[in-house]
Enzyme design. Sequence first.
Site, PDB file in Angstrom:
ATOM      1  N   LYS A  79       0.849  -1.194   0.000  1.00 29.94           N
ATOM      2  CA  LYS A  79       0.000   0.000   0.000  1.00 29.94           C
ATOM      3  C   LYS A  79       0.885   1.244   0.000  1.00 29.94           C
ATOM      4  O   LYS A  79       1.869   1.299   0.750  1.00 29.94           O
ATOM      5  CB  LYS A  79      -0.917  -0.017   1.236  1.00 29.94           C
ATOM      6  N   SER A 159      -9.969   2.376   2.630  1.00 32.09           N
ATOM      7  CA  SER A 159      -9.001   3.006   1.770  1.00 32.09           C
ATOM      8  C   SER A 159      -8.032   2.038   1.074  1.00 32.09           C
ATOM      9  O   SER A 159      -7.407   2.421   0.090  1.00 32.09           O
ATOM     10  CB  SER A 159      -8.175   4.006   2.587  1.00 32.09           C
ATOM     11  N   SER A 183     -10.450   0.300   7.036  1.00 31.01           N
ATOM     12  CA  SER A 183      -9.800   0.366   5.722  1.00 31.01           C
ATOM     13  C   SER A 183      -9.145  -0.920   5.252  1.00 31.01           C
ATOM     14  O   SER A 183      -8.724  -1.000   4.096  1.00 31.01           O
ATOM     15  CB  SER A 183      -8.742   1.479   5.723  1.00 31.01           C
TER      16      SER A 183
END
Lengths: 493, 499
Positions: A79, A159, A183
């Site tokens: 990420k 997210s 998330s």
Amino acid sequence: MTDFTQLGVKQIRDGVAGGDFTAREVAESFNAAVAAAAELNAFIVTTPDHALAAADATDAKRAKGEDLGKMGGVPIGMKDLFATKGVQTTAASHILEGFKPEYESTVSQKLWDAGAGMLGKLNLDQFAMGSSNETSYFGNVNSPWKKAGTNAAMSPGGSSGGSSSAVAARIAPAATGTDTGGSIRQPAAFTGICGIKPTYGRCSRWGVVAFASSLDQAGPMARSVEDCAIMLEAMAGFDPKDATSLQMDVPNWEAALSADLKGKKVGIPREYRMDGTDQAILDSWEQGKAMLRDAGAEIVDVSLPHTKYALPAYYIIAPAEASSNLARYDGVRYGLRDLPEGAGLQDMYAATRAAGFGDEVKRRVLIGTYVLSAGFYDAYYTQAQKIRTLVAQDFEKAFEQCDVILAPTTPTASFPLGSLNDDPLTMYLNDVFAVPASLAGLPAMSVPATINSDGLPLGLQLVGKPFDEQGVLNAGLAIQQRAGFEAQPEKWW
Amino acid sequence: MSTYRIQGATGEWEVVIGLEVHAQVTSNAKLFSGASTAFGAEPNTQVSLVDAAMPGMLPVPNRECIRQAVRTGMAIEAQINKWSRFDRKNYFYADLPQGYQISQLYHPIVGEGALHIEADEKAGIPEDKIIGIERIHVEQDAGKLMHDQHPTMSYVDLNRVGIALMEIVSKPDMRSPAEAGAYVRKLRSILRYVGSCDGNMEEGSMRADVNVSVRRPGEEFGTRTETKNVNSVRFVMQVIEYEANRQVDVIENGGTVDQETRLFDPNTGTTRTMRSKEDAHDYRYFPDPDLLPLELEDSFIEDCRASLPELPDAKRARYENELGLTPYNARELTAEVETFGRFETLLAATAAKIGKPEAKVATQVANWALSVAPGVAKSLGDEADMANATAEAQASILAMQDKGEISGGQAKEIYEFVLKDGGDPEAIADEKGLKQVSDTGAIEAAIDEILANNEDKVEQYRGGKDKLFGFFVGQTMKAMQGKANPAVVNQILKAKLDG
């Protein structure tokens, strides 16, 4: 020939260790799959050389008979909230576009030390703020899933939407995520994969771009409970550079995995039956209960009375911390600088931050600034902290009656990109079931349960006692074994 | 009660003063990062990733800074809070990379304490006074802007970013510039005794925010102004003097004092508005979520207490009561760490050399250290090499004096040679003939001659004119060229005249 992209973490690790195939073959396959999946927009940058170098190192170690590490030979997605040395790290923002850290985050370093390689930096909601992966400066991420009978682009959740999309699309066997208020879990649920947020403090936050420090936790996203257990072991551990890091040994979660829940009690929180929750979600919850009962667990009703206050409290605490955490992006030392002709310092701040932050980030910075300002602090921030304490106490009491809690991960399945853009409050409701565990710092996981009538995945959430990732993983495994979730998105990219 | 008053056109005004002193904690590393704290390094060479507020960087408290704050708290008899917490003070400025300063607003590490200042008639402090201390908290320092490096831009030096400061907040207990000056001096002395701050005001290791208001004696407090970053005792006193008079003028001319932040201009001795209350920042304080509350263990607190040195008040009392020094000498010797350090070393060396307890030689050593030795050094000016002023050499001089081998005058002369050229004082005394003659034979011979030459005066003395004894002593010393031991001279004269 084996299609390596169908393999998960455990299969790759064991296959490489056993000499069934080389790490390089695996890395090359995934690099190719990543390159062919540009339409998903899951990656902001790809790093095929990193993946190959790590694979070659693993193969060389194997040739010498050395230990390959917990993640030996497994290429993963990272990420783009984790600082990676020499590789652009943006938090999906314009303000950090082009920023290449001179340091490596603790979690990513641990993964490399465990033998993993990096396929690339995964797209996300800007500064991890969002539930649909539509706030990235680098464009929306597409879910590999389609709603039956439509061709609309679907949200991979957020997210960690790049992570969920990539793992679900089999262009990465696993990926890192971060979870501040759902998330990891919400995108996992939206895409039919597993994701676990460990107890707050298990994974170091050092080198992870901060959103809300008291809530941010890194965790793995993968296609099975086993894979999550393996990867979490590699990610977790005390870090003296993070003052909130847990000073505890990392258990051998993989070795202790067991789907036998005899003697365990599973709590069903009655307050999670909320208006607006899809019937299919409620049905899958019932099925989940049945599966855990089948695994030997006793199902008990529990109460988490302050649940309905959790989301509003979260949307005060998280923006408050964010408004302060993001103050460092000011154009002075690194990242974007917008210095209009004749501008002074204040003008430079205003221009840089106006140009560098997206709308959702600005919204949260404004909210956070407001709730911390003189005259409003007690009414908002202090109240929210009290609620946070009450939510944590709810869980403490509930865990006197049960070992693990079963709940839906989200109130709905994935939705088409763009459908909630004008309605931030409904968007925020996506995290209504995820946020309480975040406020209490508890380990929580989403596992795939079923496919709804639209052909979209639904997830179930397991919340455990502090430090009891094992209990969460074991209950997740029991569901995984009984749900038999094997659906895959049809390749359209 | 302070009698300091501002004489206004409408009567007398009393001034009310509170001080917030920022003291840089003595520590090799910064409060939350491992970067060095050395003064005077090239710009931006002592900056860690944490100090520069790179993305994802986190603060980790430096135990040594916490320890120094706790020890300082103990030295002012303050409450040590076993549970404290760090808060963020949010504002944007180019010298503040994080966009917030980590400080302690709500739960400081040190609570209420007190500091004693002594009466000093000359300075205008009629009696001893206790100044209350509200709190001490620890916080990060900011960086420094440099405006002279580029025609249109300012440069930033982040070396100072994140260095640990203690903010020591007094109660509004001071009533005159003299009291405020005494408070800062005493506080500085304590910090230096404890070793928690070097007290170097020129380098900015210690600076004060000065809160001043005026009122009619005994009435409610007036509106205060805060003058920032005042960096000497003299300036603190100037600020108070100027502000008090300015405020009285404002009020007497029908105006009201604005609650505002002001700046001091050392060139003119005046203050001017920096920002008014309306422009005051909203700092949006909240607990720093990167840091857990600071919980001090009992063993840590005990270690801090055990490591405290003897403090100024206790040392002064001991000098008076155990060493028998005068209150003046005791106060002078204990004011500064260097002074008492030198004194105690010299005292120990002298007592050892002479073979008497310290208390027996303390007065002699104190007089030497405070008056004789500095006098000699001053008279020599640049000729004195203070590296020669070793405790060993001085003790040796004092020991010769104690034994009667040299006179006070000779001691000074020998010390002059020592300061100029170094060397062993005993050897110098021998070489330069700077020793008293205690040889009774030589002295007796001289006295016999003087008595023979002054028979008339001997008669008068024996007839009752006692005062003439001094005459005989003087004549003897003159004959002996000043080198006779006065005690021996007295003894022999007495025997011969009275015998």
